[in-house]
Enzyme design. Structure first.
Site, PDB file in Angstrom:
ATOM      1  N   PRO A   2       0.824  -1.207   0.000  1.00 32.46           N
ATOM      2  CA  PRO A   2       0.000   0.000   0.000  1.00 32.46           C
ATOM      3  C   PRO A   2       0.860   1.260   0.000  1.00 32.46           C
ATOM      4  CG  PRO A   2      -0.829  -1.589   1.591  1.00 32.46           C
ATOM      5  CD  PRO A   2       0.492  -2.109   1.116  1.00 32.46           C
ATOM      6  N   GLU A   3       0.488   2.224  -0.839  1.00 27.09           N
ATOM      7  CA  GLU A   3       1.204   3.492  -0.914  1.00 27.09           C
ATOM      8  C   GLU A   3       0.377   4.564  -0.221  1.00 27.09           C
ATOM      9  OE1 GLU A   3       2.665   4.199  -4.918  1.00 27.09           O
ATOM     10  OE2 GLU A   3       2.713   2.053  -5.327  1.00 27.09           O
TER      11      GLU A   3
END
Length: 279
Positions: A2-3
């Site tokens: 996840p960014e």
């Protein structure tokens, strides 16, 4: 992994779901998730009786802010939080459970088992690992063109690996670096000090634009990402470069190409993002 947009979405969802709840007890089923303190029993004891005030993001990390302490959590590849009723069966790969006094439970599930949790006295988390060396927040008002240039303009590193370095700018990962470079028309192998002022301005604006649109869409569900309510992000439907190898560029029609740069799969349009140095 996840960014920034995905982590921001998780944070916003968790604030709606669990902020204000008091912890009755914590049960750790996989010790290695707990990094600080090393002893999971001390970790659980420290959180007992604490009220969760709010949840915030720093880069790709989640900060759970309690009365006197802060828990810093990193989801890594496939970590996820979900709020459950106390009578729901415990799913496989659920490694940490936070039991609230109202009978609900915040469960941390992680198939890959790479996630981490650290506890700190409030304020200490910013001067110690893992947050102490993090760079600029690209959606914060402190992220100005001048600050951006000061961080990266003089460096001889190729621009994509530089943007992935969390000590310069936080929250950017493979997806959003590819998308930002595509929007700015900059080849990922260009050296940072080879960009001109106009290109830097385009890249600066592209980073903000791309991340904000992704946050508005709830992030990108490329593999297993879901928010705290189990909902997928929708930004993957708007991707113009990442994951589109061989598909026509939406601007010029040329096939999107993929190379490996710094160990990461990298997508770009060879016509819209020329490799030649422009000054």
């Amino acid at each position: 992994m996840p960014e920034l947009p995905e982590v921001e979405t998780v944070v916003r969802t968790l604030n709606e779901l669990v902020a204000g709840k008091q912890i009755e007890r914590v049960v750790v089923h996989l010790n290695r998730i707990i990094q600080r303190p090393v002893d999971p029993e001390q970790f659980a004891a420290a959180l007992q009786g604490q009220t969760l005030q709010k949840i915030q993001r720093r880069g790709k990390f989640i900060r759970f802010i309690f009365n006197e302490i802060v828990m810093v959590s990193h989801l890594r590849m496939e970590g996820r939080y979900g709020l459950h009723a106390g009578d729901e069966p415990l799913e496989k790969h659920t490694h940490v459970v936070f039991y609230f006094t109202d009978g609900s439970e915040l469960r941390y599930k992680d198939v890959r088992q790479f996630g981490t949790m650290h506890l700190f006295t409030s304020g200490d988390e910013f001067i110690m690992a893992p947050l102490h060396k993090l760079g600029l927040e690209p959606l914060d008002e402190s992220f100005t063109l001048q600050a951006f240039l000061a961080k990266i303009a003089h460096r001889t590193t190729k621009i994509k690996p530089l943007l992935l370095n969390q000590e310069h700018i936080v929250g950017l990962g493979n997806i959003y670096v590819d998308e930002s470079l595509y929007k700015a028309g900059i080849h990922p192998e260009r050296q940072a000090d080879g960009l001109n002022k106009a290109e830097y301005k385009k890249l600066f604006e592209a980073i903000i634009y791309t991340l904000q649109r992704a946050v508005d869409a709830g992030g990108s569900s490329i593999k297993s990402y879901v928010n705290g309510q189990g909902e997928m992000g929708m930004f993957q439907q708007q991707l113009q470069a990442y994951g589109r190898k061989g598909l026509p560029c939406e601007q010029c029609g040329s096939p999107i190409e993929k190379i490996v740069l710094g160990g990461r799969g990298t997508h770009f349009c060879p016509r819209c993002q020329p490799k030649g140095m422009v000054r």
